[in-house]
Structure formats: structure tokens, C-alpha cells
Design a protein around this motif. Sequence first.
Motif, PDB file in Angstrom:
ATOM      1  N   HIS A 142       0.846  -1.189   0.000  1.00  0.00           N
ATOM      2  CA  HIS A 142       0.000   0.000   0.000  1.00  0.00           C
ATOM      3  C   HIS A 142       0.888   1.249   0.000  1.00  0.00           C
ATOM      4  O   HIS A 142       1.683   1.454   0.914  1.00  0.00           O
ATOM      5  CB  HIS A 142      -0.910  -0.009   1.235  1.00  0.00           C
ATOM      6  CG  HIS A 142      -1.727   1.238   1.357  1.00  0.00           C
ATOM      7  ND1 HIS A 142      -2.766   1.524   0.494  1.00  0.00           N
ATOM      8  CD2 HIS A 142      -1.639   2.282   2.212  1.00  0.00           C
ATOM      9  CE1 HIS A 142      -3.282   2.694   0.807  1.00  0.00           C
ATOM     10  NE2 HIS A 142      -2.613   3.172   1.856  1.00  0.00           N
ATOM     11  N   SER A 143       0.772   2.066  -1.058  1.00  0.00           N
ATOM     12  CA  SER A 143       1.531   3.322  -1.109  1.00  0.00           C
ATOM     13  C   SER A 143       0.717   4.409  -0.424  1.00  0.00           C
ATOM     14  O   SER A 143      -0.506   4.430  -0.538  1.00  0.00           O
ATOM     15  CB  SER A 143       1.777   3.749  -2.563  1.00  0.00           C
ATOM     16  OG  SER A 143       2.621   2.840  -3.211  1.00  0.00           O
ATOM     17  N   GLY A 144       1.360   5.304   0.245  1.00  0.00           N
ATOM     18  CA  GLY A 144       0.626   6.390   0.873  1.00  0.00           C
ATOM     19  C   GLY A 144       1.467   7.123   1.894  1.00  0.00           C
ATOM     20  O   GLY A 144       2.679   6.953   1.972  1.00  0.00           O
ATOM     21  N   ARG A 145       0.783   7.937   2.654  1.00  0.00           N
ATOM     22  CA  ARG A 145       1.448   8.769   3.662  1.00  0.00           C
ATOM     23  C   ARG A 145       1.004   8.321   5.040  1.00  0.00           C
ATOM     24  O   ARG A 145      -0.141   7.877   5.202  1.00  0.00           O
ATOM     25  CB  ARG A 145       1.048  10.225   3.487  1.00  0.00           C
ATOM     26  CG  ARG A 145       1.282  10.751   2.108  1.00  0.00           C
ATOM     27  CD  ARG A 145       0.649  12.110   1.988  1.00  0.00           C
ATOM     28  NE  ARG A 145       0.776  12.621   0.638  1.00  0.00           N
ATOM     29  CZ  ARG A 145       0.559  13.872   0.301  1.00  0.00           C
ATOM     30  NH1 ARG A 145       0.205  14.745   1.222  1.00  0.00           N
ATOM     31  NH2 ARG A 145       0.688  14.266  -0.924  1.00  0.00           N
ATOM     32  N   CYS A 146       1.853   8.455   6.010  1.00  0.00           N
ATOM     33  CA  CYS A 146       1.445   8.107   7.372  1.00  0.00           C
ATOM     34  C   CYS A 146       2.218   8.975   8.371  1.00  0.00           C
ATOM     35  O   CYS A 146       3.161   9.679   8.012  1.00  0.00           O
ATOM     36  CB  CYS A 146       1.695   6.632   7.639  1.00  0.00           C
ATOM     37  SG  CYS A 146       3.276   6.057   7.080  1.00  0.00           S
ATOM     38  N   ILE A 147       1.767   8.891   9.615  1.00  0.00           N
ATOM     39  CA  ILE A 147       2.467   9.581  10.698  1.00  0.00           C
ATOM     40  C   ILE A 147       3.015   8.491  11.607  1.00  0.00           C
ATOM     41  O   ILE A 147       2.261   7.591  12.027  1.00  0.00           O
ATOM     42  CB  ILE A 147       1.527  10.534  11.440  1.00  0.00           C
ATOM     43  CG1 ILE A 147       1.102  11.618  10.456  1.00  0.00           C
ATOM     44  CG2 ILE A 147       2.210  11.127  12.663  1.00  0.00           C
ATOM     45  CD1 ILE A 147       0.312  12.742  11.024  1.00  0.00           C
ATOM     46  N   ALA A 167       6.835  -0.212  -5.880  1.00  0.00           N
ATOM     47  CA  ALA A 167       7.472  -0.186  -7.204  1.00  0.00           C
ATOM     48  C   ALA A 167       6.456  -0.039  -8.330  1.00  0.00           C
ATOM     49  O   ALA A 167       6.735   0.612  -9.342  1.00  0.00           O
ATOM     50  CB  ALA A 167       8.297  -1.460  -7.383  1.00  0.00           C
ATOM     51  N   ASP A 168       5.255  -0.612  -8.153  1.00  0.00           N
ATOM     52  CA  ASP A 168       4.278  -0.547  -9.244  1.00  0.00           C
ATOM     53  C   ASP A 168       3.523   0.777  -9.301  1.00  0.00           C
ATOM     54  O   ASP A 168       2.647   0.957 -10.143  1.00  0.00           O
ATOM     55  CB  ASP A 168       3.298  -1.738  -9.177  1.00  0.00           C
ATOM     56  CG  ASP A 168       2.681  -1.915  -7.808  1.00  0.00           C
ATOM     57  OD1 ASP A 168       3.137  -1.249  -6.847  1.00  0.00           O
ATOM     58  OD2 ASP A 168       1.741  -2.711  -7.674  1.00  0.00           O
ATOM     59  N   THR A 169       3.835   1.711  -8.414  1.00  0.00           N
ATOM     60  CA  THR A 169       3.200   3.038  -8.493  1.00  0.00           C
ATOM     61  C   THR A 169       4.210   4.114  -8.916  1.00  0.00           C
ATOM     62  O   THR A 169       3.882   5.300  -8.990  1.00  0.00           O
ATOM     63  CB  THR A 169       2.605   3.451  -7.127  1.00  0.00           C
ATOM     64  OG1 THR A 169       3.669   3.602  -6.186  1.00  0.00           O
ATOM     65  CG2 THR A 169       1.613   2.425  -6.614  1.00  0.00           C
ATOM     66  N   LEU A 170       5.437   3.677  -9.193  1.00  0.00           N
ATOM     67  CA  LEU A 170       6.503   4.653  -9.437  1.00  0.00           C
ATOM     68  C   LEU A 170       6.286   5.485 -10.702  1.00  0.00           C
ATOM     69  O   LEU A 170       6.583   6.678 -10.717  1.00  0.00           O
ATOM     70  CB  LEU A 170       7.857   3.937  -9.515  1.00  0.00           C
ATOM     71  CG  LEU A 170       9.048   4.868  -9.725  1.00  0.00           C
ATOM     72  CD1 LEU A 170       9.232   5.780  -8.514  1.00  0.00           C
ATOM     73  CD2 LEU A 170      10.321   4.086 -10.012  1.00  0.00           C
ATOM     74  N   LEU A 182      14.162   5.127 -15.668  1.00  0.00           N
ATOM     75  CA  LEU A 182      15.159   4.443 -16.505  1.00  0.00           C
ATOM     76  C   LEU A 182      15.130   2.943 -16.274  1.00  0.00           C
ATOM     77  O   LEU A 182      15.332   2.156 -17.183  1.00  0.00           O
ATOM     78  CB  LEU A 182      16.572   4.942 -16.173  1.00  0.00           C
ATOM     79  CG  LEU A 182      16.933   6.363 -16.535  1.00  0.00           C
ATOM     80  CD1 LEU A 182      18.391   6.629 -16.167  1.00  0.00           C
ATOM     81  CD2 LEU A 182      16.722   6.600 -18.020  1.00  0.00           C
ATOM     82  N   SER A 183      14.913   2.541 -15.018  1.00  0.00           N
ATOM     83  CA  SER A 183      14.914   1.102 -14.715  1.00  0.00           C
ATOM     84  C   SER A 183      14.202   0.863 -13.388  1.00  0.00           C
ATOM     85  O   SER A 183      14.188   1.735 -12.510  1.00  0.00           O
ATOM     86  CB  SER A 183      16.349   0.571 -14.610  1.00  0.00           C
ATOM     87  OG  SER A 183      16.994   1.155 -13.491  1.00  0.00           O
ATOM     88  N   VAL A 184      13.590  -0.307 -13.296  1.00  0.00           N
ATOM     89  CA  VAL A 184      13.040  -0.794 -12.022  1.00  0.00           C
ATOM     90  C   VAL A 184      13.366  -2.288 -11.992  1.00  0.00           C
ATOM     91  O   VAL A 184      13.056  -2.999 -12.941  1.00  0.00           O
ATOM     92  CB  VAL A 184      11.499  -0.649 -11.929  1.00  0.00           C
ATOM     93  CG1 VAL A 184      11.000  -1.116 -10.554  1.00  0.00           C
ATOM     94  CG2 VAL A 184      11.059   0.783 -12.186  1.00  0.00           C
TER      95      VAL A 184
END
Length: 202
Positions: A142-147, A167-170, A182-184
Motif C-alpha cells: 500500500h503506497s501512501g502517507r502516514c504519521i 514499485a508498481d506506483t513509481l 530508466l529502470s526498475v
Amino acid sequence: MLAGHDCLLHGLEEGPARVPVRRWAEDADTGDRLLLSQCRGPTLDIGCGPGRMTQALAVRGVPALGIDIAPTAVALARARGATALVRDVFGPLPGEGRWRCALLADGNIGIGGDPLKLLLRVRSLLCADGVVVVDLAPPGTHSGRCIVRLEHAGCRSQPFRWGIVAADTLHTLAEAAALEVLSVHDHAGRWFAQLQRPADGG
Ligand SMILES: C[S@@+](CC[C@H](N)C(=O)[O-])C[C@H]1O[C@@H](n2cnc3c(N)ncnc32)[C@H](O)[C@@H]1O
């Protein structure tokens, strides 16, 4: 907490997560060396912690400066022979607009809790066609922000903002920051990527 003590992180996952503080105090490992092989030319190690990556770059003959907001981290980095300064990545920095490479190692794309804001800032530090080398969370995370808060021996730090980028949200994030991917690729469960500032300054 950066002095090599075991430490827990609250707020990132459901339960507390172990922070690899001891690993940061050790020398760069095989995965780190793969990441470092992507750093070519003068490199700014952002959030260098105790400096294992900055030092390993210097040993490879790559000019490297570590910056970290924590004076303890910078003292540890200097003690191991790395060149390092106490600086906030969002404050004034040496060589702005001239760095060939910026390194965001070990999840440091999370610094500040707003990965887009951080990437835009890092982009402004690079020369035309400069490269950001970053490691990411595995795809599906899960991508996101947290405290979050750090805890050591029953004492908790002040809360601070952190971000997670899988990596899949980059690609979406990179596009918003006007950077090219350029690469992942993955290495033993770690996901590394290189992003480039377009040479035309776009
Ligand atoms: C994950 S740890 C560093 C690990 C280190 N890069 C390594 O691979 O060994 C994150 C580091 O970012 C630093 N940091 C957090 N916010 C920062 C900021 N705004 N500017 C510079 N450094 C920051 C913290 O003090 C901490 O040392």
C-alpha cells in the motif's frame, strides 16, 4: 536511536515494525552495493543515517556527500570516514542544481511524508540528465502517507511524517515529478529504480 539501538516503528503497519538500525550501522551489504553501482558521478546521499552508503561510495572513488537532519547520524557517518553535513533536504544545500546523482536509500523516498514534494525537491538538486537512485517497497504494498513514531526502551519520539512508494506506483509519481523512469528491478526482495531528469530540462 540511530546509535545502533534496537528500535520499533509505530504507524507504518498494523503492529509495530522493527527498524533495522543495526544494519544502518554496519557496512553496505550485497543489495546495497548493487544500489551503489547505479550511482555514477558526484552523489548526494539524502538521509544518510550513519553513513554506510556515503562511505561505501567514497571507497569506490565516487565523490559523495551525506546529509541528514539528525546530528547523531552525521556524527556516526563522520566517525566512519564519510563526508556528511547536518542538513534538511528541504533547506539550503551545497551544489544545488549540480549533483549528478541523488541517492534515496532504504525507503528514504518516504522522507517528509510527501514523495512527490521530495522528488520535485531532489529534481531541483540535480544537473540536467542527473539521476535519482531509489529503493522502493515491493509491488502491491500500500503506497501512501502516514504519521509514525520511533520507540526505544519505552521512549517514543515525536510523531513525524513518512511516505511509502511501491514499485508498481513509481511511473505515475515519476511523471508528476517530470522524471523519466530508466529502470526498475528487484534483488532478493528489494526493489531498486533509477529516475532521470530529462537532459532538455523538461
Ligand atoms: C531510513 S533512515 C537512513 C538509512 C540510511 N540511508 C541507510 O541506508 O543506512 C532515514 C534517515 O533520514 C533522515 N531524515 C529524515 N528527515 C530528513 C530530512 N528532512 N532531511 C534529511 N534527512 C532526513 C533521518 O534522520 C534518518 O537518518
